[in-house]
Scaffold this active site. Structure first.
Site, short mmCIF file in Angstrom:
data_model
loop_
_atom_site.label_atom_id
_atom_site.label_comp_id
_atom_site.label_asym_id
_atom_site.label_seq_id
_atom_site.Cartn_x
_atom_site.Cartn_y
_atom_site.Cartn_z
N ASP A 128 0.84 -1.19 0.00
CA ASP A 128 0.00 0.00 0.00
C ASP A 128 0.88 1.24 0.00
O ASP A 128 1.93 1.27 0.64
CB ASP A 128 -0.91 0.03 1.24
CG ASP A 128 -2.16 -0.80 1.02
OD1 ASP A 128 -2.61 -0.88 -0.14
OD2 ASP A 128 -2.68 -1.36 1.99
N THR A 148 -17.93 12.83 2.81
CA THR A 148 -18.49 11.48 2.66
C THR A 148 -17.91 10.87 1.40
O THR A 148 -17.45 11.58 0.49
CB THR A 148 -20.03 11.50 2.54
OG1 THR A 148 -20.39 12.15 1.31
CG2 THR A 148 -20.67 12.21 3.71
N SER A 196 -16.03 18.36 1.37
CA SER A 196 -16.40 18.87 2.69
C SER A 196 -16.40 20.39 2.59
O SER A 196 -15.91 20.97 1.62
CB SER A 196 -15.40 18.41 3.76
OG SER A 196 -14.11 18.92 3.49
#
Length: 741
Positions: free
Chosen positions: A342, A414, A420
């Site tokens: 990752d 979200t 946001s």
């Protein structure tokens, strides 16, 4: 209670916490601790039982030979016979001691874990369901071992968690020092990827409801105890293959030694004038010498150390807080061809920081900074806080708090909106209730595609310059966040893009060097990220990985692993969430984070107790070291048999065949001293190599061909030279023993 408050409380609790003598703690295994040697000696003697030793055919042959020489020494006593017998028994004991020391270090770990395994009374909830009132749920006390899967229990501050499970309600700080060895408490909460808890750990604050996921007797601690003790250790495929090879070599040498006896009888018969000696009589080679020859020729060194090497490999992982569910997983780590990593938290630091405000045409940088700060006031992520700090430090904006904006409604990020911000309602501009008003204002920051779409939906236009800025930031490895606003006016809403915030994720220092080392080992590294391809490529180029998978989904990870495996490659990856479980199960080496979900830990074949994704690289290196150690000691074991041929064969037949004197290049004192010296060296070399077997051969990243060349040079050539020197030194000492020299 908020996570921030809870974290602060946990930190305070951690500062107060003092280790007590009774508190479970991790045990570090010394390389060759004399105390551990003495503790392991009884276990080594118990392993002399043939019912135990049959798993190691090489050492079983040595024990049979020792028993045979014991009978011969009793029936025909001699100093030479008893010395050979004693050293043959010591050879078996030393071999068992190597395995017992390796197991003893694991048992020390298991004792610490057993102290963590508390049979507490669990507070099981009957009739619990999400959202059901507490008065509608009954509580009953049951012994922790009687808990079944899907039982729901409640645990409060000061209580031990009775079993492995997932938090379904609440948040708490948990002391996991019994498992991880770290005294600092950690936060566990319901929902998300940090909901998994382990039986035997202690809740330090607040209250949680846990759904049990383990079966009775199969808790995480139970499995750890069994694994570190070696009770459930199964031989790996490579170990089985090497055991078969060693058994085959033993049979070959057994036949070779047996064929020497007819030759010896015939030679003595042809020269009856030769006197009988302790090595050659009219009946051929004496039984004691035959047993000595067989033991010295078969690969006793690697046969003695093979099991210890495997156990020590798993122990090295345990010392690094990694639990391997099987030895096969450790071996697979050594054979890995592809490494999936990752990006966030592994290759990069993970906390992206605001580094620049790039205003759109017609917008001042001060306007952009003000809007960026407003949209980030309620954003508690590291990225959001960094925007507020950057606006304050570089543009002199006073740090405001959400409480100061009475007419503001904050819009949280979200996954659906990917934005946001804040909505500011109209308010008086002159301080009076009836004064002139400013138009309501909406400010958003977020992904470029989401904010630009929002601006267009409100009738605004997006300058081409903004797209160029976004592409430039992405290409340089940064993350662009677009800031836009909509202002209500008498003629309708006015929407526009104010500019772009540049976030930069810093690549960890030394990562390029580590990936270069992986490349030299023949391992291909692939970075997995949810970023767009441009950002992913820039980070991949800076870090030095071989390839990347951008905008990755769980299905993409699984497909990539299957594609690599279809090409005959072994794949390793890390994960912590339920959505990582399919890929972890598919990977040949799946390392689950201890902070992750139970599904992830069940799917993987290793668990990192420190939850450090970077440790996957260390796991691969430990696996490589295990394989290299096994290969190096096998090479040494087979090579040092050559020197023993020159010690024993001339000693047995020099009196019969004068030409064999030329093979006595070590100029050993007598046939008896030569044979005894070889037997003593054969036993002592096992003790000398135990530290190497437990520590492992020093590993430096290199290609397979270079590693092979180095092993042949050091352990092949060394395996020939060392016995010549060792046997000669021992011969210089034993020749003064009466009946030997």
């Amino acid at each position: 209670m908020s996570t921030t408050t809870l974290a602060a409380r946990a930190e305070t609790a951690g500062d107060r916490q003092q280790p007590s003598p009774d508190q479970p703690h991790r045990v570090g295994g010394g390389l060759l601790d004399p105390k551990q040697m003495w503790k392991s000696l009884p276990s080594a003697l118990r392993k002399l039982d043939p019912r135990t030793l049959w798993r190691n055919p090489v050492m079983l042959i040595v024990e049979v030979g020792a028993a045979f020489t014991t009978i011969l020494a009793i029936t025909d006593p001699s100093v030479f016979g008893w010395l050979i017998t004693a050293w043959l028994w010591l050879t078996v004991v030393f071999a068992n001691l190597a395995e017992a020391v390796a197991e003893g270090r694991g048992k020390a770990q298991a004792q610490a874990l057993r102290r963590a395994k508390t049979d507490t009374q669990a507070r099981r909830l009957v009739g619990w369901a999400p959202g059901r009132p507490a008065e509608a749920v009954a509580e009953e006390l049951v012994p922790a071992p009687r808990l079944a899967q899907n039982d729901v229990v409640v645990v409060e501050a000061g209580e031990f968690i009775p079993g492995d499970g997932d938090i379904v309600e609440g948040i708490a700080s948990v002391d996991e020092s019994a498992i991880t060895g770290e005294s600092a408490p950690v936060i566990r909460e319901s929902g998300g990827d940090r909901s998994s808890v382990t039986g035997g750990t202690k809740v330090l604050s607040d209250r949680i409801v846990v759904r049990i996921t383990q079966k009775p007797g199969e808790s995480f601690i139970d499995r750890m105890i069994a694994l570190v003790e070696g009770a459930n250790r199964r031989k790996t495929p490579n170990e089985i293959a090497l055991n078969i090879l060693l058994a085959a070599l033993t049979v070959i040498f057994l036949l070779a030694v047996a064929t020497l006896q007819p030759l010896a009888i015939y030679s003595k018969a042809q020269q009856p004038a030769l006197p009988d000696t302790s090595t050659l009589t009219g009946d051929g080679i004496t039984g004691i010498v035959l047993a000595s020859l067989l033991v010295c020729l078969i690969p006793t060194t690697i046969g003695a150390l093979l099991s210890a090497i495997g156990i020590a490999g798993m122990d090295r992982l345990v010392q690094r807080n990694v639990l391997a569910m099987s030895g096969r997983a450790v071996e697979a780590a050594g054979d890995v061809n592809t490494l999936l990593l990752d990006k966030t938290g592994t290759i990069t630091l993970g906390n992206r920081q605001a580094s620049a405000f790039l205003a759109a045409a017609g917008v001042s940088e001060a306007e952009l900074a003000d809007a960026a700060q407003l949209s980030s006031l309620a954003d508690e992520t590291p990225e959001g806080r960094s925007v507020v700090v950057f606006a304050k430090e570089h543009h002199g904006l006073r740090e405001r708090t959400p409480g100061e904006l009475r007419h503001a409604t904050f819009v949280h990020f979200t996954a659906q909106t990917r934005m946001s911000g804040v909505d500011l309602t109209a308010e008086p501009t002159d301080g009076s209730v009836s004064g002139a008003t400013a138009g309501a204002r909406q400010v958003r920051k977020g992904a470029a595609s989401a904010v630009t779409r929002w601006v267009r939906e409100n009738g605004g236009q997006v300058p081409a310059q903004v797209g160029e800025i976004v592409d430039g930031i992405s290409a340089s490895g940064g993350t662009p966040l677009v800031v836009g606003e909509v202002i209500e006016s008498p003629s309708g809403p006015v929407a526009r893009v104010l500019g772009v915030i540049q976030l930069k994720d810093v690549v960890k220092s030394g990562m390029r060097e580590r990936f270069d080392a992986m490349r030299r080992m023949g391992i291909r590294t692939i970075m997995i990220t949810g970023d767009n391809p441009l950002t992913a490529k820039a980070i991949a180029d800076e870090a030095g990985v071989d390839d990347f998978l951008a905008e990755a989904t769980p299905e993409d990870k699984l497909a990539l692993i299957r594609k690599e495996q279809a090409g005959g490659k072994l794949v390793a990856m890390t994960g912590d969430g339920t959505n990582d479980a399919p890929a972890l199960a598919q990977a040949d080496v799946g390392v689950a984070m201890n902070t992750g979900t139970s599904a992830a830990k069940e799917a993987g074949n290793m668990v990192d107790l420190d939850s450090n994704p970077t440790k996957l690289i260390e796991i691969v290196e430990i696996g490589k070291q295990l394989l290299i150690t096994r290969g190096a000691l096998t090479t040494f074991s087979i090579a040092n048999d050559v020197a023993k041929y020159f010690a024993i064969i001339p000693a047995m037949f020099a009196g019969v065949y004068g030409g064999l004197d030329k093979l006595n290049i070590m100029r050993l004192a007598s046939p008896e001293s030569a044979i005894l010296s070889a037997v003593i060296f054969n036993a002592l070399v096992i003790i000398a190599l135990i530290p190497l077997a437990l520590r492992g051969v020093r590993y430096t990243p290199a290609s397979a061909s270079k590693l092979l060349s180095r092993n042949l040079y050091i352990y092949g050539l060394g395996g020939i030279v060392v016995p010549f020197v060792g046997i000669k030194i021992i011969d210089l000492l034993v020749q003064f023993i009466p009946g030997v020299g």
